[in-house]
Design a protein around this motif. Structure first.
Motif, PDB file in Angstrom:
ATOM      1  N   TRP A   1      44.000 -12.098  76.357  1.00 42.25           N
ATOM      2  CA  TRP A   1      43.448 -12.992  74.978  1.00 42.25           C
ATOM      3  C   TRP A   1      42.465 -14.061  75.486  1.00 42.25           C
ATOM      4  N   SER A   2      42.528 -14.784  76.504  1.00 38.65           N
ATOM      5  CA  SER A   2      41.926 -15.823  76.694  1.00 38.65           C
ATOM      6  C   SER A   2      40.509 -15.003  77.270  1.00 38.65           C
ATOM      7  N   LYS A   3      40.185 -14.068  77.820  1.00 35.40           N
ATOM      8  CA  LYS A   3      38.970 -13.271  78.093  1.00 35.40           C
ATOM      9  C   LYS A   3      38.455 -12.999  76.597  1.00 35.40           C
ATOM     10  N   SER A   4      39.189 -12.406  75.975  1.00 37.24           N
ATOM     11  CA  SER A   4      38.708 -12.086  74.402  1.00 37.24           C
ATOM     12  C   SER A   4      37.991 -13.175  73.537  1.00 37.24           C
ATOM     13  N   PHE A   5      38.823 -14.175  73.678  1.00 43.21           N
ATOM     14  CA  PHE A   5      38.410 -15.455  72.851  1.00 43.21           C
ATOM     15  C   PHE A   5      37.165 -16.002  73.588  1.00 43.21           C
ATOM     16  N   ALA A   6      37.107 -15.746  74.888  1.00 50.02           N
ATOM     17  CA  ALA A   6      35.819 -16.280  75.611  1.00 50.02           C
ATOM     18  C   ALA A   6      34.640 -15.627  75.274  1.00 50.02           C
ATOM     19  N   GLY A   7      34.841 -14.284  75.280  1.00 53.74           N
ATOM     20  CA  GLY A   7      33.719 -13.497  75.109  1.00 53.74           C
ATOM     21  C   GLY A   7      33.259 -13.505  73.547  1.00 53.74           C
TER      22      GLY A   7
ATOM     23  N   LEU B   1      33.610 -15.971  71.160  1.00 53.43           N
ATOM     24  CA  LEU B   1      33.182 -17.440  71.061  1.00 53.43           C
ATOM     25  C   LEU B   1      32.014 -17.826  71.779  1.00 53.43           C
ATOM     26  N   LEU B   2      32.200 -17.637  72.919  1.00 51.94           N
ATOM     27  CA  LEU B   2      31.036 -18.143  74.035  1.00 51.94           C
ATOM     28  C   LEU B   2      30.010 -17.135  73.960  1.00 51.94           C
ATOM     29  N   GLY B   3      30.396 -15.939  73.772  1.00 52.09           N
ATOM     30  CA  GLY B   3      29.321 -14.712  73.797  1.00 52.09           C
ATOM     31  C   GLY B   3      28.481 -14.907  72.420  1.00 52.09           C
ATOM     32  N   PHE B   4      28.984 -15.292  71.246  1.00 51.09           N
ATOM     33  CA  PHE B   4      28.187 -15.449  70.238  1.00 51.09           C
ATOM     34  C   PHE B   4      27.316 -16.592  70.432  1.00 51.09           C
ATOM     35  N   THR B   5      27.642 -17.621  70.697  1.00 53.90           N
ATOM     36  CA  THR B   5      26.684 -18.778  71.003  1.00 53.90           C
ATOM     37  C   THR B   5      25.673 -18.506  72.046  1.00 53.90           C
ATOM     38  N   LEU B   6      26.194 -17.752  72.990  1.00 52.34           N
ATOM     39  CA  LEU B   6      25.232 -17.258  74.044  1.00 52.34           C
ATOM     40  C   LEU B   6      24.041 -16.252  73.560  1.00 52.34           C
TER      41      LEU B   6
ATOM     42  N   PRO C   1      23.504  -6.747  69.680  1.00 47.88           N
ATOM     43  CA  PRO C   1      23.657  -6.181  71.063  1.00 47.88           C
ATOM     44  C   PRO C   1      24.060  -7.252  72.193  1.00 47.88           C
ATOM     45  N   VAL C   2      23.612  -8.222  72.184  1.00 50.36           N
ATOM     46  CA  VAL C   2      23.750  -9.165  73.275  1.00 50.36           C
ATOM     47  C   VAL C   2      24.920  -9.612  73.363  1.00 50.36           C
ATOM     48  N   TRP C   3      25.373 -10.187  72.006  1.00 53.95           N
ATOM     49  CA  TRP C   3      26.899 -10.487  71.746  1.00 53.95           C
ATOM     50  C   TRP C   3      28.016  -9.307  72.192  1.00 53.95           C
ATOM     51  N   LEU C   4      27.928  -8.131  71.679  1.00 53.05           N
ATOM     52  CA  LEU C   4      28.764  -7.254  72.021  1.00 53.05           C
ATOM     53  C   LEU C   4      28.692  -6.705  73.439  1.00 53.05           C
TER      54      LEU C   4
ATOM     55  N   ALA D   1      36.400 -16.672  83.111  1.00 51.82           N
ATOM     56  CA  ALA D   1      35.418 -16.266  81.839  1.00 51.82           C
ATOM     57  C   ALA D   1      34.981 -17.500  81.267  1.00 51.82           C
ATOM     58  N   TRP D   2      35.811 -18.234  80.911  1.00 53.10           N
ATOM     59  CA  TRP D   2      35.578 -19.523  79.848  1.00 53.10           C
ATOM     60  C   TRP D   2      34.464 -20.331  80.800  1.00 53.10           C
ATOM     61  N   LEU D   3      34.698 -20.503  82.205  1.00 56.80           N
ATOM     62  CA  LEU D   3      33.908 -21.531  82.821  1.00 56.80           C
ATOM     63  C   LEU D   3      32.314 -20.769  83.050  1.00 56.80           C
ATOM     64  N   TRP D   4      32.452 -19.584  83.472  1.00 61.78           N
ATOM     65  CA  TRP D   4      31.139 -18.733  83.494  1.00 61.78           C
ATOM     66  C   TRP D   4      30.440 -18.588  82.154  1.00 61.78           C
ATOM     67  N   LEU D   5      31.007 -18.195  81.262  1.00 69.49           N
ATOM     68  CA  LEU D   5      29.992 -18.155  79.928  1.00 69.49           C
ATOM     69  C   LEU D   5      29.839 -19.687  79.208  1.00 69.49           C
ATOM     70  N   GLY D   6      30.816 -20.526  79.677  1.00 69.80           N
ATOM     71  CA  GLY D   6      30.230 -21.863  79.218  1.00 69.80           C
ATOM     72  C   GLY D   6      29.100 -22.478  80.209  1.00 69.80           C
ATOM     73  N   GLY D   7      29.023 -22.208  81.378  1.00 65.70           N
ATOM     74  CA  GLY D   7      28.124 -22.431  82.148  1.00 65.70           C
ATOM     75  C   GLY D   7      26.664 -21.757  81.710  1.00 65.70           C
ATOM     76  N   ALA D   8      26.859 -20.412  81.286  1.00 65.29           N
ATOM     77  CA  ALA D   8      25.789 -19.679  80.811  1.00 65.29           C
ATOM     78  C   ALA D   8      25.174 -20.243  79.438  1.00 65.29           C
ATOM     79  N   ASN D   9      26.155 -20.576  78.693  1.00 68.54           N
ATOM     80  CA  ASN D   9      25.571 -21.556  77.530  1.00 68.54           C
ATOM     81  C   ASN D   9      24.819 -22.640  77.882  1.00 68.54           C
ATOM     82  N   LEU D  10      25.578 -23.429  78.820  1.00 65.79           N
ATOM     83  CA  LEU D  10      24.735 -24.773  79.004  1.00 65.79           C
ATOM     84  C   LEU D  10      23.290 -24.390  79.519  1.00 65.79           C
ATOM     85  N   LEU D  11      23.257 -23.622  80.288  1.00 63.44           N
ATOM     86  CA  LEU D  11      21.613 -23.098  80.663  1.00 63.44           C
ATOM     87  C   LEU D  11      21.054 -22.549  79.904  1.00 63.44           C
TER      88      LEU D  11
END
Length: 106
Positions: free
Chosen positions: A20-26, A28-33, A64-67, A82-92
């Protein structure tokens, strides 16, 4: 009851708690990324943001990037990673997007 026509099914494993946590990270943070990377393509790509037909491309590249991010978020060892890595990728990605747009107006 199992017979020849309806064999017994093995019990299904429960959904892992961190999925569930991985899904929400992907999601939410996948969309912003994906939005940030689309913006980077707009500003850094050939012709800059004023290039002909670039708006269509940058609009369509988001899905396609989001998926892709949502699909690969399950490869993290835990939901926290997942939250930390995707959050860091968003910051970068957003820092690179801000830097690519040039100096801030005064």
């Amino acid at each position: 009851m199992a017979d020849a026509r309806h064999p017994a099914r093995p019990p299904q494993p429960p959904i892992r708690r961190d999925w569930w946590s991985k899904s929400f990270a992907g999601v939410l943070l996948g969309f912003t990324l994906a939005i940030a990377l689309s913006g980077l393509v707009t500003w850094v790509g050939p012709g800059g943001p004023l290039a002909m037909n670039k708006f269509q491309f940058t609009m369509w590249i988001v899905a396609p990037v989001w998926l892709g991010v949502v699909s690969f978020c399950f490869l993290f060892r835990s939901g926290l990673r997942a939250w930390l890595w995707l959050g860091g990728a968003n910051l970068l990605a957003y820092a690179a997007l801000l830097a690519s747009r040039g100096p801030l107006p005064h």
